[in-house]
Design a protein around this motif. Structure first.
Motif, mmCIF file in Angstrom:
data_model
loop_
_atom_site.group_PDB
_atom_site.id
_atom_site.type_symbol
_atom_site.label_atom_id
_atom_site.label_comp_id
_atom_site.label_asym_id
_atom_site.label_seq_id
_atom_site.Cartn_x
_atom_site.Cartn_y
_atom_site.Cartn_z
ATOM 1 N N ASN A 3 -14.602 -55.311 -73.287
ATOM 2 C CA ASN A 3 -12.948 -56.038 -73.336
ATOM 3 C C ASN A 3 -12.683 -55.807 -72.394
ATOM 4 O O ASN A 3 -11.967 -55.240 -71.352
ATOM 5 N N ASN A 4 -13.109 -57.418 -71.692
ATOM 6 C CA ASN A 4 -12.445 -57.538 -70.650
ATOM 7 C C ASN A 4 -12.161 -58.460 -70.215
ATOM 8 O O ASN A 4 -11.366 -58.883 -68.822
ATOM 9 N N ALA A 5 -11.559 -58.957 -71.243
ATOM 10 C CA ALA A 5 -10.315 -60.153 -70.494
ATOM 11 C C ALA A 5 -9.214 -60.031 -69.877
ATOM 12 O O ALA A 5 -8.460 -58.666 -70.409
ATOM 13 N N ARG A 21 -15.476 -60.483 -56.595
ATOM 14 C CA ARG A 21 -15.293 -62.143 -56.468
ATOM 15 C C ARG A 21 -15.778 -62.766 -57.269
ATOM 16 O O ARG A 21 -16.466 -62.796 -58.486
ATOM 17 N N THR A 22 -14.757 -63.399 -57.662
ATOM 18 C CA THR A 22 -14.986 -64.082 -59.004
ATOM 19 C C THR A 22 -13.593 -65.332 -59.212
ATOM 20 O O THR A 22 -13.756 -65.355 -58.171
ATOM 21 N N GLU A 23 -13.085 -65.946 -61.104
ATOM 22 C CA GLU A 23 -12.084 -66.565 -60.710
ATOM 23 C C GLU A 23 -10.701 -66.254 -60.809
ATOM 24 O O GLU A 23 -9.179 -67.250 -60.656
ATOM 25 N N PHE A 24 -10.594 -64.662 -60.948
ATOM 26 C CA PHE A 24 -10.001 -64.117 -60.458
ATOM 27 C C PHE A 24 -8.403 -64.638 -60.234
ATOM 28 O O PHE A 24 -7.343 -65.139 -60.646
ATOM 29 N N HIS A 25 -8.669 -64.524 -59.100
ATOM 30 C CA HIS A 25 -7.071 -64.708 -58.295
ATOM 31 C C HIS A 25 -6.752 -66.071 -57.898
ATOM 32 O O HIS A 25 -6.111 -66.471 -57.516
ATOM 33 N N ASP A 26 -7.968 -67.438 -57.559
ATOM 34 C CA ASP A 26 -7.786 -68.028 -57.237
ATOM 35 C C ASP A 26 -6.952 -69.111 -58.762
ATOM 36 O O ASP A 26 -6.136 -69.384 -58.827
ATOM 37 N N THR A 58 3.444 -55.120 -64.322
ATOM 38 C CA THR A 58 2.396 -55.511 -65.345
ATOM 39 C C THR A 58 1.384 -55.013 -65.576
ATOM 40 O O THR A 58 0.908 -54.561 -66.436
ATOM 41 N N TYR A 59 0.471 -56.137 -64.133
ATOM 42 C CA TYR A 59 -0.109 -55.455 -64.321
ATOM 43 C C TYR A 59 -1.329 -54.051 -64.304
ATOM 44 O O TYR A 59 -2.010 -53.619 -64.799
ATOM 45 N N ALA A 60 -0.779 -53.561 -63.207
ATOM 46 C CA ALA A 60 -1.162 -52.463 -62.992
ATOM 47 C C ALA A 60 -1.148 -51.116 -63.434
ATOM 48 O O ALA A 60 -2.084 -50.732 -64.681
ATOM 49 N N THR A 82 -15.529 -60.159 -74.540
ATOM 50 C CA THR A 82 -14.298 -60.972 -74.741
ATOM 51 C C THR A 82 -14.040 -61.526 -73.125
ATOM 52 O O THR A 82 -14.705 -60.777 -72.159
ATOM 53 N N GLY A 83 -13.459 -62.455 -72.802
ATOM 54 C CA GLY A 83 -13.539 -63.426 -71.241
ATOM 55 C C GLY A 83 -15.144 -63.960 -70.621
ATOM 56 O O GLY A 83 -15.094 -63.360 -69.188
ATOM 57 N N ALA A 84 -16.158 -63.980 -71.071
ATOM 58 C CA ALA A 84 -17.432 -64.340 -71.157
ATOM 59 C C ALA A 84 -17.295 -65.835 -70.479
ATOM 60 O O ALA A 84 -18.724 -65.892 -70.292
ATOM 61 N N ALA A 132 -11.123 -67.417 -78.828
ATOM 62 C CA ALA A 132 -10.663 -66.973 -78.908
ATOM 63 C C ALA A 132 -9.032 -66.367 -77.890
ATOM 64 O O ALA A 132 -9.344 -66.963 -76.870
ATOM 65 N N ASP A 133 -7.617 -66.830 -78.551
ATOM 66 C CA ASP A 133 -6.992 -66.522 -77.155
ATOM 67 C C ASP A 133 -6.365 -65.544 -77.890
ATOM 68 O O ASP A 133 -5.676 -65.028 -78.673
ATOM 69 N N LEU A 134 -6.830 -64.162 -77.110
ATOM 70 C CA LEU A 134 -6.373 -62.534 -76.314
ATOM 71 C C LEU A 134 -4.579 -62.557 -77.150
ATOM 72 O O LEU A 134 -4.859 -61.693 -76.913
HETATM 73 N N1 LIG Z 1 -12.025 -59.648 -60.108
HETATM 74 C C1 LIG Z 1 -11.378 -59.217 -59.915
HETATM 75 O O1 LIG Z 1 -11.538 -58.644 -58.445
HETATM 76 C C2 LIG Z 1 -10.991 -57.704 -60.861
HETATM 77 C C3 LIG Z 1 -10.423 -55.842 -60.274
HETATM 78 C C4 LIG Z 1 -10.312 -55.167 -60.945
HETATM 79 C C5 LIG Z 1 -10.156 -55.336 -62.658
HETATM 80 N N2 LIG Z 1 -10.924 -56.352 -62.625
HETATM 81 C C6 LIG Z 1 -10.502 -57.183 -64.320
HETATM 82 O O2 LIG Z 1 -11.631 -57.521 -64.679
HETATM 83 C C7 LIG Z 1 -11.497 -58.234 -65.955
HETATM 84 C C8 LIG Z 1 -12.629 -59.928 -65.511
HETATM 85 O O3 LIG Z 1 -11.531 -60.255 -64.650
HETATM 86 P P1 LIG Z 1 -13.049 -61.950 -63.596
HETATM 87 O O4 LIG Z 1 -12.471 -61.127 -62.446
HETATM 88 O O5 LIG Z 1 -14.020 -61.410 -64.118
HETATM 89 O O6 LIG Z 1 -11.496 -62.793 -64.274
HETATM 90 P P2 LIG Z 1 -11.910 -64.108 -64.476
HETATM 91 O O7 LIG Z 1 -13.370 -64.677 -63.583
HETATM 92 O O8 LIG Z 1 -10.764 -65.045 -64.095
HETATM 93 O O9 LIG Z 1 -12.045 -64.229 -65.732
HETATM 94 C C9 LIG Z 1 -11.483 -63.778 -66.925
HETATM 95 C C10 LIG Z 1 -11.741 -64.506 -68.171
HETATM 96 O O10 LIG Z 1 -11.102 -63.923 -68.775
HETATM 97 C C11 LIG Z 1 -10.736 -65.046 -69.940
HETATM 98 N N3 LIG Z 1 -9.985 -65.041 -70.651
HETATM 99 C C12 LIG Z 1 -8.032 -64.834 -69.809
HETATM 100 N N4 LIG Z 1 -7.116 -65.340 -70.891
HETATM 101 C C13 LIG Z 1 -8.068 -64.840 -71.783
HETATM 102 C C14 LIG Z 1 -6.605 -65.250 -72.773
HETATM 103 N N5 LIG Z 1 -5.465 -65.388 -73.199
HETATM 104 N N6 LIG Z 1 -7.862 -64.663 -73.934
HETATM 105 C C15 LIG Z 1 -9.241 -64.858 -74.678
HETATM 106 N N7 LIG Z 1 -9.512 -64.576 -73.229
HETATM 107 C C16 LIG Z 1 -8.786 -64.824 -71.677
HETATM 108 C C17 LIG Z 1 -10.657 -66.016 -69.038
HETATM 109 O O11 LIG Z 1 -11.570 -67.468 -70.233
HETATM 110 P P3 LIG Z 1 -10.839 -68.368 -70.564
HETATM 111 O O12 LIG Z 1 -9.939 -69.141 -69.724
HETATM 112 O O13 LIG Z 1 -11.678 -69.235 -70.726
HETATM 113 O O14 LIG Z 1 -10.137 -67.712 -72.051
HETATM 114 C C18 LIG Z 1 -12.554 -65.998 -68.665
HETATM 115 O O15 LIG Z 1 -13.282 -66.236 -68.828
HETATM 116 C C19 LIG Z 1 -9.869 -58.438 -65.924
HETATM 117 O O16 LIG Z 1 -9.576 -57.528 -66.933
HETATM 118 C C20 LIG Z 1 -9.716 -57.997 -64.922
HETATM 119 O O17 LIG Z 1 -8.367 -57.495 -64.828
HETATM 120 C C21 LIG Z 1 -10.880 -57.699 -62.054
#
Ligand SMILES: NC(=O)c1ccc[n+]([C@@H]2O[C@H](COP(=O)([O-])OP(=O)(O)OC[C@H]3O[C@@H](n4cnc5c(N)ncnc54)[C@H](OP(=O)(O)O)[C@@H]3O)[C@@H](O)[C@H]2O)c1
Length: 257
Positions: free
Chosen positions: A92-94, A189-194, A154-156, A7-9, A58-60
């Protein structure tokens, strides 16, 4: 080599999981909201790695969408007329950062975070674990965070749930041939923070991890049946410290989102 559902691929860690699993000859089922991006990733992986890739938009946060993904995870491979292979690894990554204070913030964002990072994780794990234990093999990898050990809204709290839930699952699964692992990374480094418009300029370079490293460590831990996977020595040490500190000190450190 078996099929993995991620998920979140479409971005970040999930995209990296998809590529590393395809390179290790796993067929894939890719889940995220953005169909165009999913199709693009699937096409690139099929062309480069020659594995089968299904796309499951899918929107989870939406119960009917989660149910469709759960239905895919429940496939055992024994259903007459169904060509689909059972999923042997669920990732389960999304997830996303809530990036707001709870008080005065939008409550729908808080509830959406619980839907995606808690509710969907539970429902998808339940579907996968049933099918995997019936077949006597498989693995579940849930992505939490080092934030699970902090006081960060809530995130933590959602990540603390995932960490605790996965440890309990690992106990439940003992002797079944199925394993459970929770990944607890630090900053990656991902899109997470942006996406959450978080200002990360105060995080020093040493605080950052790269997605390829985090994912390769996590998959190695899954293969070894490790329950809690914390990539890098510095975050292992940081996590140990967070567990040792009095909670008043942890609260004083403030938020990680
Ligand atoms: N980056 C960090 O510093 C960090 C640190 C610790 C843990 N994490 C965790 O790592 C996991 C992956 O994060 P990431 O850093 O890879 O973030 P990311 O680059 O923003 O990617 C997030 C992914 O989740 C998908 N997503 C978001 N909301 C969704 C929804 N409602 N339904 C289905 N898919 C959804 C997005 O795809 P779409 O937008 O196409 O749906 C995207 O593929 C997360 O659980 C995050 O909490 C990240």
């Amino acid at each position: 080599m078996g099929t993995a559902l991620v998920t979140g691929a479409t971005a970040g860690l999930g995209l990296e999981f998809a590529w590393q699993l395809a390179t290790a000859r796993h067929d894939l089922v890719l889940v995220a909201r953005t169909t165009e991006r999913l199709e693009q990733v699937a096409g690139q992986i099929r062309a480069a790695a020659g594995v089968r890739v299904e796309v499951l938009p899918a929107d989870l946060a939406v119960p009917d969408d989660v149910a469709r993904v759960a239905e895919r995870l429940a496939v055992t491979g024994e259903e007459p007329g169904d060509e689909r292979n059972p999923v042997g690894l669920l990732v389960n990554n999304a997830g996303f950062a809530t990036a707001q204070r709870f008080v005065g913030g939008d409550v729908q964002v808080e509830l959406g975070a619980i839907d995606v990072m808690v509710r969907a994780v539970v429902e998808l794990t339940h579907a996968a674990a049933g099918q995997m234990t019936a077949r006597g093999r498989g693995a579940v990898l849930n992505v939490a965070s080092v934030a699970a050990l902090t006081a960060g809204g809530t995130y933590a709290a959602a990540k603390a749930y995932v960490r605790s839930f996965t440890e309990g699952l690992a106990v439940d699964l003992q002797g079944t041939g199925v394993t459970a692992t929770v990944l607890c990374p630090g900053f990656v480094r991902t899109e997470f923070h942006d996406r959450a418009e978080l200002d990360m300029t105060s995080v020093p370079a040493i605080g950052w991890l790269d997605a390829p490293y985090v994912v390769s460590q996590a998959l190695a831990d899954v293969r070894r049946g490790v329950v809690i996977s914390t990539p890098s020595l510095r975050y292992k040490a940081g996590s140990a410290l967070l567990r040792l500190l009095p909670r008043s000190a942890v609260r004083a450190i403030g938020h990680y989102r």
